[in-house]
Design a protein around this motif. Structure first.
Motif, PDB file in Angstrom:
ATOM      1  N   ALA A 176       0.832  -1.208   0.000  1.00 28.80           N
ATOM      2  CA  ALA A 176       0.000   0.000   0.000  1.00 28.80           C
ATOM      3  C   ALA A 176       0.869   1.262   0.000  1.00 28.80           C
ATOM      4  CB  ALA A 176      -0.929  -0.009   1.215  1.00 28.80           C
ATOM      5  N   ARG A 177       1.940   1.251   0.783  1.00 24.64           N
ATOM      6  CA  ARG A 177       2.835   2.408   0.807  1.00 24.64           C
ATOM      7  C   ARG A 177       3.478   2.643  -0.556  1.00 24.64           C
ATOM      8  NH1 ARG A 177       5.412   0.227   5.314  1.00 24.64           N
ATOM      9  NH2 ARG A 177       4.030   0.553   7.053  1.00 24.64           N
ATOM     10  N   TYR A 178       3.869   1.550  -1.208  1.00 19.16           N
ATOM     11  CA  TYR A 178       4.483   1.678  -2.531  1.00 19.16           C
ATOM     12  C   TYR A 178       3.480   2.262  -3.528  1.00 19.16           C
ATOM     13  CZ  TYR A 178       6.932   0.532  -6.826  1.00 19.16           C
ATOM     14  OH  TYR A 178       7.555   0.627  -8.037  1.00 19.16           O
ATOM     15  N   MET A 179       2.266   1.736  -3.529  1.00 15.87           N
ATOM     16  CA  MET A 179       1.255   2.200  -4.479  1.00 15.87           C
ATOM     17  C   MET A 179       0.794   3.618  -4.169  1.00 15.87           C
ATOM     18  SD  MET A 179      -1.016  -1.159  -5.200  1.00 15.87           S
ATOM     19  CE  MET A 179      -0.367  -2.499  -4.233  1.00 15.87           C
ATOM     20  N   ALA A 180       0.880   4.041  -2.914  1.00 18.29           N
ATOM     21  CA  ALA A 180       0.482   5.401  -2.550  1.00 18.29           C
ATOM     22  C   ALA A 180       1.422   6.439  -3.147  1.00 18.29           C
ATOM     23  CB  ALA A 180       0.450   5.543  -1.029  1.00 18.29           C
ATOM     24  N   ARG A 181       2.615   6.033  -3.502  1.00 23.91           N
ATOM     25  CA  ARG A 181       3.589   6.957  -4.091  1.00 23.91           C
ATOM     26  C   ARG A 181       3.541   6.954  -5.615  1.00 23.91           C
ATOM     27  NH1 ARG A 181       5.062  10.845  -1.752  1.00 23.91           N
ATOM     28  NH2 ARG A 181       6.990  10.895  -2.896  1.00 23.91           N
ATOM     29  N   CYS A 182       2.706   6.152  -6.216  1.00 30.91           N
ATOM     30  CA  CYS A 182       2.621   6.072  -7.679  1.00 30.91           C
ATOM     31  C   CYS A 182       1.798   7.213  -8.244  1.00 30.91           C
ATOM     32  CB  CYS A 182       1.973   4.753  -8.104  1.00 30.91           C
ATOM     33  SG  CYS A 182       3.039   3.346  -7.877  1.00 30.91           S
ATOM     34  N   ASN A 183       2.050   7.520  -9.526  1.00 25.79           N
ATOM     35  CA  ASN A 183       1.210   8.513 -10.201  1.00 25.79           C
ATOM     36  C   ASN A 183       0.226   7.794 -11.117  1.00 25.79           C
ATOM     37  OD1 ASN A 183       2.669   7.794 -12.474  1.00 25.79           O
ATOM     38  ND2 ASN A 183       4.003   9.588 -12.389  1.00 25.79           N
ATOM     39  N   ASP A 184      -0.747   8.517 -11.622  1.00 25.29           N
ATOM     40  CA  ASP A 184      -1.826   7.914 -12.398  1.00 25.29           C
ATOM     41  C   ASP A 184      -1.390   7.380 -13.756  1.00 25.29           C
ATOM     42  OD1 ASP A 184      -3.636   8.394 -10.405  1.00 25.29           O
ATOM     43  OD2 ASP A 184      -4.192  10.367 -11.161  1.00 25.29           O
ATOM     44  N   SER A 185      -0.308   7.900 -14.315  1.00 22.30           N
ATOM     45  CA  SER A 185       0.065   7.521 -15.676  1.00 22.30           C
ATOM     46  C   SER A 185       0.508   6.064 -15.787  1.00 22.30           C
ATOM     47  CB  SER A 185       1.165   8.443 -16.217  1.00 22.30           C
ATOM     48  OG  SER A 185       2.341   8.281 -15.441  1.00 22.30           O
ATOM     49  N   ASN A 186       1.060   5.504 -14.741  1.00 22.68           N
ATOM     50  CA  ASN A 186       1.489   4.101 -14.811  1.00 22.68           C
ATOM     51  C   ASN A 186       0.901   3.284 -13.656  1.00 22.68           C
ATOM     52  OD1 ASN A 186       2.986   5.182 -12.748  1.00 22.68           O
ATOM     53  ND2 ASN A 186       4.953   4.463 -13.489  1.00 22.68           N
ATOM     54  N   TRP A 187      -0.404   3.485 -13.374  1.00 18.08           N
ATOM     55  CA  TRP A 187      -1.055   2.837 -12.234  1.00 18.08           C
ATOM     56  C   TRP A 187      -1.004   1.310 -12.328  1.00 18.08           C
ATOM     57  CZ3 TRP A 187      -2.019   3.625  -7.472  1.00 18.08           C
ATOM     58  CH2 TRP A 187      -2.921   2.818  -6.792  1.00 18.08           C
ATOM     59  N   ASN A 188      -1.261   0.744 -13.503  1.00 15.36           N
ATOM     60  CA  ASN A 188      -1.258  -0.721 -13.636  1.00 15.36           C
ATOM     61  C   ASN A 188       0.117  -1.311 -13.334  1.00 15.36           C
ATOM     62  OD1 ASN A 188      -3.971  -0.855 -14.273  1.00 15.36           O
ATOM     63  ND2 ASN A 188      -3.603  -0.665 -16.469  1.00 15.36           N
ATOM     64  N   THR A 189       1.163  -0.616 -13.761  1.00 18.24           N
ATOM     65  CA  THR A 189       2.520  -1.060 -13.448  1.00 18.24           C
ATOM     66  C   THR A 189       2.763  -0.986 -11.941  1.00 18.24           C
ATOM     67  OG1 THR A 189       3.280  -0.283 -15.590  1.00 18.24           O
ATOM     68  CG2 THR A 189       4.964  -0.687 -13.929  1.00 18.24           C
ATOM     69  N   CYS A 190       2.298   0.098 -11.334  1.00 17.03           N
ATOM     70  CA  CYS A 190       2.468   0.257  -9.882  1.00 17.03           C
ATOM     71  C   CYS A 190       1.743  -0.843  -9.114  1.00 17.03           C
ATOM     72  CB  CYS A 190       1.955   1.623  -9.435  1.00 17.03           C
ATOM     73  SG  CYS A 190       3.020   2.965  -9.939  1.00 17.03           S
ATOM     74  N   VAL A 191       0.561  -1.215  -9.570  1.00 14.82           N
ATOM     75  CA  VAL A 191      -0.198  -2.286  -8.899  1.00 14.82           C
ATOM     76  C   VAL A 191       0.558  -3.603  -9.017  1.00 14.82           C
ATOM     77  CG1 VAL A 191      -2.311  -3.665  -9.002  1.00 14.82           C
ATOM     78  CG2 VAL A 191      -2.443  -1.178  -9.123  1.00 14.82           C
ATOM     79  N   THR A 192       1.087  -3.881 -10.190  1.00 15.94           N
ATOM     80  CA  THR A 192       1.849  -5.118 -10.389  1.00 15.94           C
ATOM     81  C   THR A 192       3.083  -5.151  -9.493  1.00 15.94           C
ATOM     82  OG1 THR A 192       1.112  -5.251 -12.677  1.00 15.94           O
ATOM     83  CG2 THR A 192       3.054  -6.537 -12.089  1.00 15.94           C
ATOM     84  N   LEU A 193       3.830  -4.063  -9.475  1.00 21.36           N
ATOM     85  CA  LEU A 193       5.040  -4.003  -8.652  1.00 21.36           C
ATOM     86  C   LEU A 193       4.697  -3.997  -7.162  1.00 21.36           C
ATOM     87  CD1 LEU A 193       7.138  -1.436 -10.715  1.00 21.36           C
ATOM     88  CD2 LEU A 193       7.388  -3.930 -10.666  1.00 21.36           C
ATOM     89  N   GLY A 194       3.632  -3.291  -6.801  1.00 23.27           N
ATOM     90  CA  GLY A 194       3.225  -3.221  -5.397  1.00 23.27           C
ATOM     91  C   GLY A 194       2.735  -4.563  -4.849  1.00 23.27           C
ATOM     92  N   THR A 195       1.982  -5.305  -5.643  1.00 30.51           N
ATOM     93  CA  THR A 195       1.527  -6.621  -5.182  1.00 30.51           C
ATOM     94  C   THR A 195       2.700  -7.587  -5.080  1.00 30.51           C
ATOM     95  OG1 THR A 195       0.903  -7.213  -7.444  1.00 30.51           O
ATOM     96  CG2 THR A 195      -0.844  -6.411  -6.004  1.00 30.51           C
ATOM     97  N   ASN A 196       3.648  -7.465  -6.002  1.00 28.91           N
ATOM     98  CA  ASN A 196       4.845  -8.305  -5.912  1.00 28.91           C
ATOM     99  C   ASN A 196       5.659  -7.950  -4.666  1.00 28.91           C
ATOM    100  OD1 ASN A 196       6.282 -10.469  -7.226  1.00 28.91           O
ATOM    101  ND2 ASN A 196       7.943  -9.005  -7.504  1.00 28.91           N
ATOM    102  N   LEU A 197       5.738  -6.651  -4.345  1.00 25.38           N
ATOM    103  CA  LEU A 197       6.420  -6.220  -3.134  1.00 25.38           C
ATOM    104  C   LEU A 197       5.727  -6.788  -1.891  1.00 25.38           C
ATOM    105  CD1 LEU A 197       8.473  -4.424  -1.599  1.00 25.38           C
ATOM    106  CD2 LEU A 197       6.805  -2.576  -1.780  1.00 25.38           C
TER     107      LEU A 197
END
Length: 164
Positions: free
Chosen positions: A58-79
């Motif tokens: 959640a902390r990782y995804m909270a720092r993401c921007n909207d332009s690459n949200w799907n990438t952030c979700v993938t990386l955040g769930t892996n984290l």
């Protein structure tokens, strides 16, 4: 013929074997208690690992921007699951990224019923991401032996989205 009362009289003052009888009575209960403590410790450890993973994601995804949200979700769930955005080793055996739910939402900055300020914001709504998981706990044997049903550990965490 020897009467029953005479047999009892013979054992009345005899103390040989008393310790063996006491141990035979106490050891099964001590083993059951020890196994219960071990099982409960394993449940709590699993829950803490799941909680730490969900918070990290959640902390990782909270720092993401909207332009690459799907990438952030993938990386955040892996984290969350593996402790690293790429590769890593599983925090909990059997926990998979498919068991994680990511829910971005807009929420009120102020609670309408109590007037409590939930988030410091110049706007009435703030972006929040909630990461949650439900993990079926595979017990060590004692849990099911005692007749308890299947145990599912559910954990969730919310973070305000700030972006990069």
């Amino acid at each position: 013929m020897i009467r029953f009362s005479e047999i009892i009289q013979r054992f009345r003052g005899e103390e040989n074997g008393a310790a063996l009888v006491e141990v035979a009575l106490v050891v099964p209960f001590m083993l059951l208690l020890s196994a219960g403590v071990f099982e409960l410790s394993n449940i709590l450890n699993t829950r803490l690992l799941l909680e730490a993973g969900v918070e990290d994601g959640a902390r990782y995804m909270a720092r993401c921007n909207d332009s690459n949200w799907n990438t952030c979700v993938t990386l955040g769930t892996n984290l969350a699951v593996n402790g690293a955005v790429t590769n890593g080793t599983a925090r909990v055996t059997g926990w998979k990224t498919s068991q994680i739910t990511v829910t971005p939402s807009l929420t009120d900055a102020v609670d309408a019923t109590t007037g409590t300020e939930l988030y410091l914001s110049s706007t009435p709504k703030v972006a929040v991401v909630e990461v949650s998981t439900s993990f079926p706990y595979s017990d060590l044997g004692l849990w099911s032996y005692l007749g308890f049903g299947a145990l599912t550990i559910t954990v969730s965490h919310q973070e305000r989205v700030f972006g990069w």
